[in-house]
Design a protein around this motif. Structure first.
Motif, mmCIF file in Angstrom:
data_model
loop_
_atom_site.group_PDB
_atom_site.id
_atom_site.type_symbol
_atom_site.label_atom_id
_atom_site.label_comp_id
_atom_site.label_asym_id
_atom_site.label_seq_id
_atom_site.Cartn_x
_atom_site.Cartn_y
_atom_site.Cartn_z
ATOM 1 N N LYS A 1 1.283 0.556 -0.179
ATOM 2 C CA LYS A 1 -0.165 0.803 -0.204
ATOM 3 C C LYS A 1 -0.847 0.124 0.977
ATOM 4 O O LYS A 1 -1.751 0.693 1.611
ATOM 5 C CB LYS A 1 -0.758 0.301 -1.515
ATOM 6 N N ILE A 2 -0.401 -1.097 1.306
ATOM 7 C CA ILE A 2 -1.017 -1.817 2.421
ATOM 8 C C ILE A 2 -0.677 -1.153 3.747
ATOM 9 O O ILE A 2 -1.530 -0.991 4.633
ATOM 10 C CB ILE A 2 -0.555 -3.288 2.417
ATOM 11 N N GLU A 3 0.594 -0.734 3.902
ATOM 12 C CA GLU A 3 1.030 -0.136 5.164
ATOM 13 C C GLU A 3 0.408 1.226 5.422
ATOM 14 O O GLU A 3 0.212 1.616 6.572
ATOM 15 C CB GLU A 3 2.557 -0.018 5.167
ATOM 16 N N THR A 4 0.093 1.973 4.359
ATOM 17 C CA THR A 4 -0.462 3.318 4.541
ATOM 18 C C THR A 4 -1.989 3.331 4.570
ATOM 19 O O THR A 4 -2.602 4.385 4.667
ATOM 20 C CB THR A 4 0.021 4.247 3.404
ATOM 21 N N ASN A 5 -2.596 2.164 4.444
ATOM 22 C CA ASN A 5 -4.064 2.104 4.452
ATOM 23 C C ASN A 5 -4.534 0.990 5.398
ATOM 24 O O ASN A 5 -5.276 0.093 5.006
ATOM 25 C CB ASN A 5 -4.605 1.849 3.040
ATOM 26 N N GLN A 6 -4.057 1.044 6.624
ATOM 27 C CA GLN A 6 -4.409 0.026 7.602
ATOM 28 C C GLN A 6 -5.598 0.408 8.481
ATOM 29 O O GLN A 6 -6.028 -0.374 9.321
ATOM 30 C CB GLN A 6 -3.194 -0.290 8.488
#
Length: 300
Positions: A192-197
């Motif tokens: 989730k963090i990597e795809t919403n940077q």
């Protein structure tokens, strides 16, 4: 001590040398302080007791012929101090006041018992177990009397102490089912963090906080299930012990007493399942602090 929430632990026959005592105090300096008395002529090899509450921790000589003078000497010493009331009198007395505390029941040396009772009355303390359970057997020779006794001491002016901060149960550190759940939650959070940077996307700190909340909830749930099974089994074993003590032949039948001893060992085994002893990490930490291998102290 942490798991049982023990504030003061009194031990006998510790065989601690000064070096061992210093090692323990160094390792646990922030949480624990060891106070040890040792035989001056032969330190570490004979009786020694290790523990501001006024506690009198005693290890009585094995020779019954020495008991009367031993208790009389302690009485004279405590009477001469006359500056502080003893709150707790405990230890390994190597005798019992009440025949019910022996299996088979028998009366100990009368002079020694009278001397102990005289000291107890002088110090104004009483046998808590016998006062609470005047007719219940508390056999101490079936086949060993080396059991830890827990007593809760609550002064009337004691301030209220809450439950404290929740911490991860050590018994779950190697729980594969829980670890797998944590791994999956961690992988989901990372994706989730990597795809919403992009700007305006998810806040990584918020996602990290949410992850910690979820794994804490999973740990509490798993701990509750884990402890329910263990506590249920312990309760069953304790009920079996009560039934065993009701047997008429508890004083004469070695098989009945051995059955009680086995039930107690099973309870100890179940209780140990709730605690993981980090002996390797403690030993490593001690070696790093002192730059040498940990002496054979028997401490884990």
């Amino acid at each position: 001590m942490r798991e049982k929430k023990i504030g003061i632990l009194c031990l006998q026959e510790m065989h601690l040398t000064e070096e061992h005592e210093n090692q323990i105090n160094t390792l646990y300096s922030r949480r624990l302080r060891v106070i040890n008395s040792r035989d001056r002529e032969c330190p570490g090899s004979l009786a020694g007791v290790a523990f501001e509450l006024a506690v009198l921790n005693i290890y009585t000589p094995n020779n019954p012929a020495e008991h009367h003078n031993f208790w009389t000497t302690i009485k004279d010493s405590e009477t001469s101090r006359n500056n502080q009331q003893i709150d707790l009198l405990l230890g390994d007395f190597n005798l019992t006041e009440d025949p019910l505390d022996r299996a088979p029941t028998r009366t100990d040396n009368e002079a020694a018992t009278d001397a102990l009772r005289d000291l107890r009355e002088t110090l104004n303390v009483h046998d808590s177990w016998r006062k609470t359970h005047p007719t219940s057997p508390c056999t101490s020779a079936i086949p060993t009397d080396h059991h830890m006794i827990l007593v809760r001491y609550t002064p009337l002016n004691m301030p209220h102490i809450g439950k404290g901060r929740w911490s991860w149960p050590l018994g779950l550190v190697n729980n594969e089912k829980l670890l797998n759940k944590m791994s999956k939650l961690g992988q989901m959070t990372q994706r989730k963090i990597e795809t919403n940077q992009q700007p305006g996307g998810l806040n990584p700190q918020s996602e990290w906080e949410d992850f910690k909340i979820k794994i804490r909830q999973e740990a509490k749930k798993t701990s509750k299930e884990h402890m329910y099974k263990i506590n249920t089994r312990i309760n069953q074993l304790e009920n079996d012990i009560k039934l065993t003590l009701r047997n008429d032949d508890i004083d004469t039948n070695s098989n009945t007493r051995s059955q009680k001893a086995w039930l107690e060992s099973e309870i100890n085994h179940m209780e140990k399942k709730t605690i993981q002893e980090p002996s390797a990490s403690i030993k490593s930490e001690m070696e790093c602090r002192q730059g040498k291998p940990l002496a054979s102290t028997g401490v884990r």
